[in-house]
Scaffold this motif. Structure first.
Motif, short mmCIF file in Angstrom:
data_model
loop_
_atom_site.label_atom_id
_atom_site.label_comp_id
_atom_site.label_asym_id
_atom_site.label_seq_id
_atom_site.Cartn_x
_atom_site.Cartn_y
_atom_site.Cartn_z
N LYS A 201 0.89 18.32 61.91
CA LYS A 201 0.22 19.38 62.17
C LYS A 201 -0.18 20.34 60.93
CE LYS A 201 0.01 18.46 66.70
NZ LYS A 201 -1.54 18.32 67.17
N GLY A 202 0.00 19.92 59.62
CA GLY A 202 -0.49 20.58 58.64
C GLY A 202 0.57 21.26 57.75
N TYR A 203 1.96 20.89 58.03
CA TYR A 203 2.94 21.46 57.23
C TYR A 203 4.02 20.66 56.80
CZ TYR A 203 5.61 22.15 61.59
OH TYR A 203 6.50 21.76 62.42
N GLY A 204 5.12 20.90 55.81
CA GLY A 204 6.24 20.29 55.62
C GLY A 204 7.36 21.27 55.68
N VAL A 205 8.45 20.67 55.47
CA VAL A 205 9.66 21.41 55.48
C VAL A 205 10.56 20.92 54.62
CG1 VAL A 205 11.64 22.32 56.76
CG2 VAL A 205 9.47 22.54 57.84
N PHE A 206 11.15 21.57 53.74
CA PHE A 206 12.30 21.20 52.66
C PHE A 206 13.43 22.15 52.92
CE2 PHE A 206 13.46 21.60 47.97
CZ PHE A 206 14.43 20.47 48.07
N VAL A 207 14.42 21.41 53.07
CA VAL A 207 15.83 21.90 53.23
C VAL A 207 16.54 22.04 51.82
CG1 VAL A 207 17.96 22.13 54.55
CG2 VAL A 207 15.80 21.42 55.65
N ARG A 208 16.64 22.88 51.14
CA ARG A 208 17.05 22.80 49.78
C ARG A 208 18.65 22.91 49.85
NH1 ARG A 208 16.56 27.03 44.63
NH2 ARG A 208 17.19 25.47 43.04
N GLN A 209 19.32 21.69 50.48
CA GLN A 209 20.64 21.84 50.30
C GLN A 209 21.17 20.36 50.10
OE1 GLN A 209 21.31 25.67 51.95
NE2 GLN A 209 22.75 24.25 51.41
N LEU A 234 21.99 28.79 54.69
CA LEU A 234 21.05 27.81 54.70
C LEU A 234 19.73 28.21 54.08
CD1 LEU A 234 19.98 25.01 55.98
CD2 LEU A 234 19.48 26.38 57.99
N GLU A 235 18.97 27.28 53.20
CA GLU A 235 18.17 27.72 52.60
C GLU A 235 16.87 26.50 52.75
OE1 GLU A 235 17.90 29.40 48.73
OE2 GLU A 235 16.58 27.71 47.98
N TYR A 236 15.72 26.98 53.08
CA TYR A 236 14.59 25.93 53.56
C TYR A 236 13.28 26.56 53.07
CZ TYR A 236 13.45 28.70 57.80
OH TYR A 236 13.18 29.28 58.84
N TYR A 237 12.14 25.80 52.99
CA TYR A 237 10.81 25.93 52.51
C TYR A 237 9.73 25.40 53.37
CZ TYR A 237 13.41 27.02 47.90
OH TYR A 237 13.96 27.37 46.86
N VAL A 238 9.07 26.02 53.92
CA VAL A 238 7.84 25.76 54.52
C VAL A 238 6.64 25.67 53.64
CG1 VAL A 238 6.37 26.11 56.61
CG2 VAL A 238 8.74 26.70 56.85
#
Length: 752
Positions: A201-209, A234-238
């Motif tokens: 659906k057009g996106y990714g998620v990176f959990v920087r842990q 908790l840190e994450y990137y969309v």
């Protein structure tokens, strides 16, 4: 881990706190900071107790938003962190009474202030969101504190990636623990865990842990992905694409692009296998047998027992078996071969290096200052502490010494069994975070040592995490000699390449057991139509004449084919290095608009133009899907109409290998080796180019530079051709057409 018990209840001993409203919001230095109580503030008395969460939203680069949720912030910083590459772009931040927004490129985070929720908006639509009770701070009587996030999944939305996972290709319905383990290829454990996923659906998620991250993918809440970590933040990137290729391009810009492996590494690798008996005579018998049968070979690999038993790793050749290692390496180079040797980051107590490493503080220690040791794998082994710069220099020194001796590559095995209890790292790193992060440091040291010594590097690495794609190549680990394991290996590889890794390999024939001849032949075709190709086993050799004579023919046939395809394949490798788009691509990656491609895990695209569908059955039957258009069978030259499933039987000298319509496919003049002048006497074949359509192809040099580029436009039954770059002779063909190609006189040659 799961915190709820169904839709209404919590697990026993669990107390959950969810953001209720934004009490304060401020923007400074390109970051939005939100002060978020976990209950609504009706009066001043409600401000006297917590917990209260701090939510920070910022942007490291265009189309990427970073969210950090924290509770207690007075703790010592926990290291290590995944390195990221940030730009200087500053996002747009807007605050009003109802909303707070942060916009980077086409992606906006929109926070509802009165009843807290977080939406990610692109193209005027919400692509995912953290709804009510999506963000949570958890206290567990048994397990301590956690922070979790839940991001919604839409109807028909599939989740992919999370590293090299051998379970179902689509991760919906799976609980995934991101925790590196030496578990083979037949379970839900993985050598290469990457806390990154993308969806259709057009996106990714990176959990920087770097520590253990638990993903509940449509399980705790079937319309959400939950990810959680122990602790207070908790840190994450969309990452907005919108296409899967764009997601991977941006993710690898953030975490690092794959290096370009040398051209020779794409040829066939042959190994001694693991516990087999071998010496130089054995090696020569293999090489002579390959040469006598006209079987091209690029690399010979010596597995563990190039060193003496109980002494791994002392980085010394076993003098009883290899009395003249320098001479032997010279003789192997004289055959035109590169040489790879096995290593791991463990020093057995019997190793001559153990005392030195222990005395100088190069090994991981216990909290009491003694060396951390155990007997699993090597008796009394210690683990090299790569957080100690002196240990890195010491380890790299041994790699450089071996390189000077004539070793061209290292199989960097292991790196998963990193302890977390009663350990003290040199730089004070958090043991939980170091468990997954260790292979990053290990492979970085070896890769950079090779680059410094020789100017080029190619590893054969097993363990990995986010960012390790910068140190290729990676292989799939210990698989069984079965068709089922062959298929699970491919699933793992496709999951890994959807996690940012550009190049991937596997043990042809399977590692454990002796493959039957029919499996060996089918796996040979699959292996040589992968980015990297290695014959390797555990207790048995993998030379083809041990199976049957047809196995020899199959290995020769597909080795020749891969070498002829090297101008195309190496240019695809250059593209992978430049963009982060992998060589071996899940069909979803190349055809995101075709829903039939979203579930496919038994076929793939090898670069832009080749569809590969390995045969996974004894009955020689292949079942595969062909996307829309008129494709061409590379072996027969016959057209194959797409938009349908195909079921056909294939002999061992064939497999489904189709060329995408509109392709210009470059093949070379050499089939005896992988490394040669790709621009010399190249053949460029036009496949199903429509009238008015233009295609372009680049022929690379061995350094990855552009030799020349050919641009072809079809005009009726003729072709307009333009060449730029170096003026090199080539042969132009049209697939399925005999005789000369009609080239328009207006064609140009541009020499740079």
């Amino acid at each position: 881990m799961k915190f709820t018990d169904g839709n209404w209840l919590l697990q026993p001993g669990v107390k959950a706190n969810y953001p209720a409203e934004v009490f304060e919001a401020q923007a400074q230095n390109g970051e939005l900071e939100l002060y978020v109580p976990t209950r609504h503030i009706r009066h001043r008395g409600d401000t006297l107790e917590g917990p209260v969460l701090t939510v920070r939203v910022s942007s490291p680069m265009q189309d990427v938003l970073r969210v950090r949720v924290s509770h207690f912030e007075g703790l010592h910083p926990r290291t290590p962190d995944f390195p990221i590459f940030e730009s200087s772009d500053v996002p747009e931040i807007h605050l009003d009474e109802d909303f707070a927004t942060v916009t980077s490129g086409q992606l906006t985070a929109r926070i509802h202030r009165k009843n807290y929720s977080l939406e990610f908006v692109a193209g005027g639509e919400v692509i995912t969101r953290s709804p009510s009770r999506g963000t949570g701070y958890i206290r567990s009587d048994q397990h301590g504190t956690f922070v979790h996030e839940q991001l919604t999944l839409g109807v028909g939305e599939n989740v992919y990636g999370l590293g090299e996972r051998f379970t179902s290709f689509v991760k919906n319905g799976q609980n995934v623990e991101v925790w590196n383990r030496d578990g083979g290829t037949g379970s839900d454990q993985a050598y290469k865990n990457v806390p990154f996923y993308l969806t259709n659906k057009g996106y990714g998620v990176f959990v920087r842990q770097p520590e253990q991250v638990s993903f509940e993918v449509a399980t705790e809440k079937v319309s959400r992905v939950q990810f959680s970590v122990a602790g207070e933040s908790l840190e994450y990137y969309v990452i907005y694409g919108p296409t899967p290729k764009e997601i991977l391009q941006k993710y690898t810009t953030l975490t690092g692009k794959p290096a370009l492996p040398p051209a020779w590494s794409f040829g066939l690798w042959l190994t001694t296998s693991f516990t087999t008996s071998y010496d130089e005579n054995t090696v020569n018998s293999f090489l002579d047998g390959m040469q006598e049968r006209n079987l091209p070979l690029s690399v010979f690999h010596f597995d563990c027992f190039w060193m003496k038993a109980f002494r791994w790793c002392d980085f010394e050749w076993d003098s009883e078996v290899f009395p003249d290692p320098e001479g032997m390496l010279d003789r192997l180079h004289g055959r035109g071969l590169k040489v790879c040797v096995w290593i791991n980051p463990y020093i057995a107590q019997r190793s001559s290096l153990f005392r030195e490493a222990a005395e100088k503080g190069y090994l991981l220690k216990r909290k009491d200052g003694s060396v951390w040791q155990w007997d699993l794998w090597q008796p009394g082994m210690g683990i090299v502490d790569f957080t100690n710069p002196a240990a890195c220099e010491w380890f790299a020194g041994h790699m450089k010494r071996l390189s000077k001796m004539g070793v061209d590559s290292f199989k960097t095995d292991f790196g998963e069994r990193i302890p977390t209890e009663d350990v003290q790292w040199f730089d004070g790193s958090d043991p939980q975070r170091m468990h997954n992060f260790y292979p990053y440091l290990y492979n970085k040291v070896v890769f950079e040592a090779l680059q410094e010594e020789t100017g080029e590097a190619a590893l054969f690495a097993r363990s990995a995490t986010a960012g390790c794609q910068q140190f290729p190549v990676h292989w799939g680990g210990d698989c069984d000699s079965t068709f089922e394991s062959m298929a699970e290996s491919l699933r793992g590889g496709l999951s890994l390449t959807l996690s940012g890794f550009g190049y991937w390999s596997h043990d042809i024939g399977g590692f454990e057991g002796m493959p039957p001849a029919e499996l060996y032949k089918r796996w040979t075709a699959f292996g040589l139509m992968s980015s990297h190709s290695r014959l390797h086993g555990s207790t048995s050799y993998r030379v083809p004449w041990l199976f049957d004579e047809e196995s020899v023919d199959v290995l020769r046939h597909f080795s020749y084919l891969k070498n002829r395809l090297m101008p195309y394949l190496f240019q695809q490798a250059v593209h992978t290095h430049q963009t982060g788009i992998p060589m071996m691509r899940a069909m979803l990656l190349e055809f995101p608009e075709d829903p039939a491609c979203h579930m496919l895990d038994r076929q793939y695209m090898l670069g832009d133009s080749l569809l590969v569908a390995p045969v996974f059955s004894k009955d020689n039957l292949a079942e595969y899907y062909v996307p829309e258009g008129t494709w061409t069978d590379l072996f027969t030259g016959l057209p194959v109409e797409g938009g349908r499933w195909v079921r056909e039987q294939y002999g061992f000298l064939s497999m489904p290998l189709l060329v995408k319509p509109g392709s210009l496919l470059v093949t070379g003049s050499t089939e005896a080796r992988a490394e040669y002048d790709y621009g010399e006497d190249a053949v460029i074949t036009i496949y199903q180019l429509r009238d008015g359509e233009t295609a372009r192809v680049t022929v690379p040099t061995l350094s990855g530079e552009v030799d020349y580029t050919l641009t072809v436009t079809r005009v009726g039954d003729a072709y307009q051709v333009q060449q730029s770059g170096n003026l090199r002779p080539y042969e132009l063909k049209v697939a399925g057409q005999s005789g000369p190609v009609k080239v328009l006189p207006a064609s140009e040659v541009v020499v740079l």
